[in-house]
Design a protein around this motif. Sequence first.
Motif, PDB file in Angstrom:
ATOM      1  N   LEU A 186       1.278   0.650  -5.605  1.00 16.32           N
ATOM      2  CA  LEU A 186       1.274  -0.671  -4.983  1.00 16.32           C
ATOM      3  C   LEU A 186       2.480  -0.856  -4.063  1.00 16.32           C
ATOM      4  CD1 LEU A 186       0.110  -3.000  -7.908  1.00 16.32           C
ATOM      5  CD2 LEU A 186      -1.246  -1.995  -6.061  1.00 16.32           C
ATOM      6  N   LEU A 187       3.591  -0.230  -4.373  1.00 18.03           N
ATOM      7  CA  LEU A 187       4.762  -0.319  -3.505  1.00 18.03           C
ATOM      8  C   LEU A 187       4.596   0.523  -2.242  1.00 18.03           C
ATOM      9  CD1 LEU A 187       7.691  -0.187  -6.099  1.00 18.03           C
ATOM     10  CD2 LEU A 187       7.007  -2.125  -4.694  1.00 18.03           C
ATOM     11  N   LEU A 188       3.925   1.658  -2.367  1.00 16.09           N
ATOM     12  CA  LEU A 188       3.775   2.561  -1.223  1.00 16.09           C
ATOM     13  C   LEU A 188       2.602   2.195  -0.321  1.00 16.09           C
ATOM     14  CD1 LEU A 188       4.440   6.062  -2.868  1.00 16.09           C
ATOM     15  CD2 LEU A 188       6.048   4.565  -1.667  1.00 16.09           C
ATOM     16  N   ALA A 189       1.603   1.487  -0.850  1.00  9.13           N
ATOM     17  CA  ALA A 189       0.400   1.178  -0.067  1.00  9.13           C
ATOM     18  C   ALA A 189       0.713   0.407   1.218  1.00  9.13           C
ATOM     19  CB  ALA A 189      -0.609   0.413  -0.923  1.00  9.13           C
ATOM     20  N   PRO A 190       1.528  -0.667   1.189  1.00 11.09           N
ATOM     21  CA  PRO A 190       1.832  -1.353   2.449  1.00 11.09           C
ATOM     22  C   PRO A 190       2.550  -0.467   3.456  1.00 11.09           C
ATOM     23  CG  PRO A 190       2.377  -2.750   0.570  1.00 11.09           C
ATOM     24  CD  PRO A 190       2.081  -1.394   0.027  1.00 11.09           C
ATOM     25  N   LEU A 191       3.383   0.443   2.966  1.00 14.41           N
ATOM     26  CA  LEU A 191       4.064   1.369   3.863  1.00 14.41           C
ATOM     27  C   LEU A 191       3.066   2.306   4.535  1.00 14.41           C
ATOM     28  CD1 LEU A 191       6.718   2.380   5.012  1.00 14.41           C
ATOM     29  CD2 LEU A 191       7.018   3.818   2.971  1.00 14.41           C
ATOM     30  N   GLY A 192       2.058   2.750   3.769  1.00 14.69           N
ATOM     31  CA  GLY A 192       1.009   3.587   4.355  1.00 14.69           C
ATOM     32  C   GLY A 192       0.213   2.846   5.409  1.00 14.69           C
TER      33      GLY A 192
END
Length: 292
Positions: A145-151
């Motif tokens: 969930l933390l990495l998804a917006p960065l992706g």
Amino acid sequence: MDLELWSVRPLWLTVLAALWGAAAGLLVPRAAYRIAVEPDEAWRTRCPDGHVLTGAAGGWLGLARCPDCAQYLRDLRTPWSAPGDAGRVPGDAGRVTGGAGRVPGDAPTAYRYGPGTPFVALATAGACAGLALATGTRPELAVWLLLAPLGVLLAVVDFRVQRLPDVLTLPLAGLALVLLGVMALVPEHAGKWPTALFGSLVLGGAYFLLFLVNPNGMGFGDVKLALGIGAVLGWYGWGTVVLGTFAGFLFGGLYGLGLVLTRRAGRKTSIPFGPFLIAGAYVGLLIGAYAA
């Protein structure tokens, strides 16, 4: 009763994940607007109409809208009625210089800028909800969930300017490895950190070889992105690494083929490959998480 409550928990977790994704997705367009520049250009610090971007974190956090332009448009629609303004033309309230090179009285080009905020927020919410459904209550969900917006941010930037900035790709790889290392110490996780590390190195090395063989077909930003993708996919094993990598090439190939068939591009036309690597990794991660 306990079994019934347990079966409901993933639904609430999915709703919370979707809300988190929607909130984070609202902040993606401003960052994408600022970062999506050519390699020799500085990051944008002003809106399209010339106003300085302000807000939290030095103007990086916030909605992709300009308060000054919005206020200007509101002033244009508001008739003057204040004392001392007799004879002033109604709707003339906003006649101030609104940005560099703009003639006083000219309406701003727009008060919203960057990629469409509703679409990006919806896409991020959907991505986070899917991760919650596939992963369940396992602790590594917090990492996804933390990495998804960065992706999502990386995909948007690459689509707009066909580049993957180091300021996004390298932190993605570092965060993935560090956070997954922490999750490996938490009970009930379903992955292996050593495989995540080796997956990062192997996939990054494989993409580097492809870059050396054909620099025009594989950008070096894709190589750096592969470090983070390899770590995420490697958490669930080598089968997930292979599946996510294959899906990325498949999506990119289908997109390129579609452009050629519709005559919107030729065989040698370059396309942004990062979004398809991310999409393929997402599919691989969903399947790997669900099967773990």
